[in-house]
Design an enzyme around this catalytic site. Structure first.
Site, PDB file in Angstrom:
ATOM      1  N   LYS A   1     118.045  23.705  43.087  1.00 60.77           N
ATOM      2  CA  LYS A   1     119.332  24.150  43.631  1.00 60.77           C
ATOM      3  C   LYS A   1     119.578  23.739  45.076  1.00 60.77           C
ATOM      4  O   LYS A   1     118.700  23.874  45.924  1.00 60.77           O
ATOM      5  CB  LYS A   1     119.420  25.680  43.550  1.00 60.77           C
ATOM      6  CG  LYS A   1     119.485  26.212  42.123  1.00 60.77           C
ATOM      7  CD  LYS A   1     119.611  27.709  42.132  1.00 60.77           C
ATOM      8  CE  LYS A   1     119.925  28.224  40.736  1.00 60.77           C
ATOM      9  NZ  LYS A   1     120.094  29.683  40.752  1.00 60.77           N
TER      10      LYS A   1
ATOM     11  N   GLY B   1     106.931  29.433  52.229  1.00 63.24           N
ATOM     12  CA  GLY B   1     108.112  29.919  52.957  1.00 63.24           C
ATOM     13  C   GLY B   1     108.120  29.499  54.410  1.00 63.24           C
ATOM     14  O   GLY B   1     109.150  29.130  54.960  1.00 63.24           O
TER      15      GLY B   1
ATOM     16  N   GLY C   1     104.902  24.634  46.837  1.00 65.84           N
ATOM     17  CA  GLY C   1     104.035  24.730  45.658  1.00 65.84           C
ATOM     18  C   GLY C   1     104.115  23.559  44.701  1.00 65.84           C
ATOM     19  O   GLY C   1     103.091  22.983  44.303  1.00 65.84           O
TER      20      GLY C   1
END
Length: 397
Positions: free
Chosen positions: A198, A374, A351
């Site tokens: 996305k 993150g 990841g």
């Protein structure tokens, strides 16, 4: 970035007989029986611990594990399996200490593991009273947990405010150095690969990189949205039509600087999303209404590989196709192999990216592999991470 480093304190003889508090990231995956299934993070924490204990420090180490409820101990939240594995790696007994906030008994040359720091009330919200208590436990605070550097919590920020000395461990220092080399002072051309399903989850990253990079390679569902923005058909592929304006703005921002977002020339399509779905290579202009784009085509892959080979610095976040399915893995493999061959300094994180690096066995050929998901993404967004900010403040105080 100006920070105090643990290795400098060691070489200056400032660690001997000092109480050293290390915030590590040993948040490892476990099976239902509580056995550790993958210990990379524990192994990555060993150099800082050995550095401090070999220099004569009285060493306390803590980490979070899972998502415990503050103030409520449950056996599955315990660092006991971590203490056992850490002891094996260090070749010494590592005692696990519970209820440690009000005092820890540890002597120079010893290592103890302090129970899951997120069990302490006020840890997540960076409570000042808790932070001051933790700071009182030590003479030197060491942050060696890049994976949590984007969070201002008691053990990542508050304690660093109040400890006598606050410094970066070798793992965190290496992240700071690699990020500075790749983004603050890159050898150009600087090429970034940002891929994923996305645009919405990576929009701020794309906008931030568009101001700085010489080439922005988009992949996965993000590339489909950019193809739509370029007026191309994408069939029934995953995309976000409501973000076409943002994608167009990123293309325009890059163009204005004489940089580009290469749009795929050819793609690999299938009629269904499945590992055994027949894969067809098509020109990007020939996508049918019932096609799913699941990878970039060989022409596009070759052109992008050429750009990566000519780069001075490469930042990589995300595979460019559904690389878990072999028929749709060739684009990501071509990108990975080009990064491995390129003389550019490369930094990779996230990841799926790490999974692709492992799949193609190029670990030794990537300049730096970031350990934080993150935190790595927030750096790409142009944010200053709280852990970096407080260590930098303490170094210049």
């Amino acid at each position: 970035m100006n920070i105090i480093r643990l290795e400098d304190l060691v070489s200056q003889g400032k660690v001997k007989d000092q109480r050293v508090f290390i915030r590590a990231d040993m948040n490892v995956p476990q099976d239902d029986a509580g056995n550790i299934t993958e210990d990379t993070r524990i192994r990555a924490s060993v150099p800082a611990i050995e550095m401090a204990v070999n220099a004569g420090g009285a060493v306390m180490v803590t980490s979070h594990l899972g998502r415990p409820t503050e103030g409520e101990f449950k056996p599955e939240d315990s660092l006991a399996p971590v203490a056992k594995r850490l002891g094996e790696l260090l070749g010494r007994e590592v005692k696990l200490v519970s209820n440690w906030v009000d005092g820890v008994d540890v002597k120079p040359g010893e290592v103890v593991l302090l129970e899951n720091c997120r069990l302490n009330k006020g840890e997540k919200k960076n409570n000042e009273e808790l932070s001051r208590k933790m700071a009182a436990l030590c003479d030197i605070y060491v942050n060696d947990a890049f994976g949590t550097a984007h969070r201002a919590e008691g053990t990542t920020y508050g304690i660093a405010q109040f400890a006598k000395v606050a410094c970066a461990g070798p793992l965190l220092a290496a992240e700071i150095d690699a990020i500075t080399k790749a983004l603050a002072a890159p050898k150009r051309p600087l090429v970034a690969i940002v891929a994923g399903s996305k645009v919405s989850t990576k929009l701020t990253i794309l906008q931030s990189l568009a101001k700085n990079v010489d080439g922005l390679i988009v992949g996965g569902g993000i590339a489909n949205t950019f193809m739509l923005a370029a007026g191309m058909k994408i069939g029934k592929s995953l995309a976000e039509p409501d973000l076409l304006g943002e994608a167009t703005a990123v293309i325009a921002a890059m163009k204005e600087r004489g940089a580009e977002v290469p749009i795929p020339e050819d793609v690999v399509v299938a009629k269904t999303f499945a590992a055994d779905a027949p894969a067809t290579v098509k020109a990007a202009s020939d996508v049918d209404d019932d096609d799913l784009i699941l990878d970039i085509g060989p022409k596009t892959a070759a052109k992008l590989a050429e750009k990566l080979m000519a780069a001075g610095t490469i930042v990589w976040n995300g595979p460019v196709g559904v690389f878990e399915f072999d028929a749709f893995s060739h684009g990501t493999e071509a990108i990975a192999r080009a990064i491995a061959k390129s003389s550019a300094f490369s930094i990779a994180g996230g990841g799926d990216t790490l999974a692709a690096i492992a799949k193609y066995g190029i670990e030794k050929d990537v300049g730096y592999i970031s350990t934080g998901g993150g935190a790595f993404l927030e750096v790409l967004e142009g944010k200053t991470l709280p852990a970096f900010e407080i260590l930098s403040k303490r170094a210049s105080a």
